[in-house]
Design a protein around this motif. Structure first.
Motif, PDB file in Angstrom:
ATOM      1  N   VAL A   1      61.839  12.533  33.130  1.00 28.62           N
ATOM      2  CA  VAL A   1      60.568  12.133  33.734  1.00 28.62           C
ATOM      3  C   VAL A   1      60.309  12.890  35.026  1.00 28.62           C
ATOM      4  CG1 VAL A   1      60.554   9.820  32.748  1.00 28.62           C
ATOM      5  CG2 VAL A   1      61.585  10.178  34.971  1.00 28.62           C
ATOM      6  N   SER A   2      59.026  12.992  35.342  1.00 27.59           N
ATOM      7  CA  SER A   2      58.567  13.547  36.604  1.00 27.59           C
ATOM      8  C   SER A   2      57.342  12.738  37.014  1.00 27.59           C
ATOM      9  CB  SER A   2      58.232  15.035  36.459  1.00 27.59           C
ATOM     10  OG  SER A   2      57.911  15.597  37.710  1.00 27.59           O
ATOM     11  N   VAL A   3      56.557  13.264  37.897  1.00 26.71           N
ATOM     12  CA  VAL A   3      55.364  12.567  38.362  1.00 26.71           C
ATOM     13  C   VAL A   3      54.264  12.704  37.306  1.00 26.71           C
ATOM     14  CG1 VAL A   3      53.621  12.446  40.182  1.00 26.71           C
ATOM     15  CG2 VAL A   3      55.996  13.045  40.747  1.00 26.71           C
ATOM     16  N   GLY A   4      53.987  11.613  36.597  1.00 23.53           N
ATOM     17  CA  GLY A   4      52.942  11.634  35.579  1.00 23.53           C
ATOM     18  C   GLY A   4      53.269  12.461  34.352  1.00 23.53           C
ATOM     19  N   THR A   5      54.507  12.914  34.238  1.00 20.68           N
ATOM     20  CA  THR A   5      54.903  13.827  33.152  1.00 20.68           C
ATOM     21  C   THR A   5      56.247  13.401  32.581  1.00 20.68           C
ATOM     22  OG1 THR A   5      53.749  15.664  34.230  1.00 20.68           O
ATOM     23  CG2 THR A   5      55.413  16.256  32.617  1.00 20.68           C
ATOM     24  N   LEU A   6      56.391  13.597  31.282  1.00 21.42           N
ATOM     25  CA  LEU A   6      57.699  13.409  30.667  1.00 21.42           C
ATOM     26  C   LEU A   6      58.022  14.619  29.803  1.00 21.42           C
ATOM     27  CD1 LEU A   6      57.519  12.507  27.396  1.00 21.42           C
ATOM     28  CD2 LEU A   6      56.694  10.424  28.423  1.00 21.42           C
ATOM     29  N   VAL A   7      59.316  14.817  29.592  1.00 24.02           N
ATOM     30  CA  VAL A   7      59.803  15.910  28.758  1.00 24.02           C
ATOM     31  C   VAL A   7      60.637  15.293  27.649  1.00 24.02           C
ATOM     32  CG1 VAL A   7      61.189  18.021  28.653  1.00 24.02           C
ATOM     33  CG2 VAL A   7      59.872  17.494  30.735  1.00 24.02           C
ATOM     34  N   ILE A   8      60.290  15.614  26.412  1.00 24.44           N
ATOM     35  CA  ILE A   8      61.054  15.158  25.262  1.00 24.44           C
ATOM     36  C   ILE A   8      61.845  16.348  24.737  1.00 24.44           C
ATOM     37  CG2 ILE A   8      60.981  14.173  22.938  1.00 24.44           C
ATOM     38  CD1 ILE A   8      58.224  12.963  23.689  1.00 24.44           C
ATOM     39  N   ASP A   9      63.154  16.194  24.727  1.00 27.19           N
ATOM     40  CA  ASP A   9      64.071  17.187  24.160  1.00 27.19           C
ATOM     41  C   ASP A   9      64.392  16.687  22.756  1.00 27.19           C
ATOM     42  OD1 ASP A   9      66.311  18.688  23.384  1.00 27.19           O
ATOM     43  OD2 ASP A   9      67.568  17.958  25.027  1.00 27.19           O
ATOM     44  N   TYR A  10      64.003  17.453  21.741  1.00 24.87           N
ATOM     45  CA  TYR A  10      64.226  16.978  20.377  1.00 24.87           C
ATOM     46  C   TYR A  10      64.742  18.088  19.468  1.00 24.87           C
ATOM     47  CZ  TYR A  10      59.692  19.042  18.987  1.00 24.87           C
ATOM     48  OH  TYR A  10      58.648  19.904  18.720  1.00 24.87           O
TER      49      TYR A  10
END
Length: 121
Positions: A80-89
């Motif tokens: 997570v970040s500010v208003g953002t997420l990262v999905i590692d898949y």
């Protein structure tokens, strides 16, 4: 953005994609979403690699589902970040992909897919 929301979103995102129900996936995206990916360039022939708006995103993903009928995602990690997420898949061919999604008012307004070796396949 907190980790609890990000994990819940990523689990739902995985389930939605694995259902291959495109309208289910699109419920999470804003009508004015912008999305970039090298796969856009590959599937659409548009060298910008960017689609704008939910209708263009729908057309791109519909083409992707046509070309990859065995599509399946497995979430490996979420950040997570500010208003953002990262999905590692991991995708159906075992490749690792990162999806970076920025939210506004609970919907994705911008996203990008980042690929490594799997892009060459």
């Amino acid at each position: 953005m907190d980790l609890e929301f990000a994990r819940a979103f990523a689990a739902q995102w995985q389930d939605d994609w694995n259902s291959q129900d495109l309208e289910r996936v699109l419920t999470h995206y804003h009508d004015e979403v912008t999305f970039s990916s090298p796969m856009i360039a590959r599937f659409t022939g548009d060298p910008s690699g960017t689609v704008r708006g939910k209708d263009e995103l729908r057309a791109y993903w519909a083409r992707g589902l046509e070309l990859i009928p065995d599509l399946k995602f497995e979430v490996m990690d979420v950040r997570v970040s500010v208003g953002t997420l990262v999905i590692d898949y991991r995708n159906q061919i075992g490749g690792r992909v990162y999806e970076v999604l920025t939210f506004r008012d609970g919907l994705v307004v911008a996203g990008l897919g980042a690929y490594g070796e799997t892009l060459a396949r």
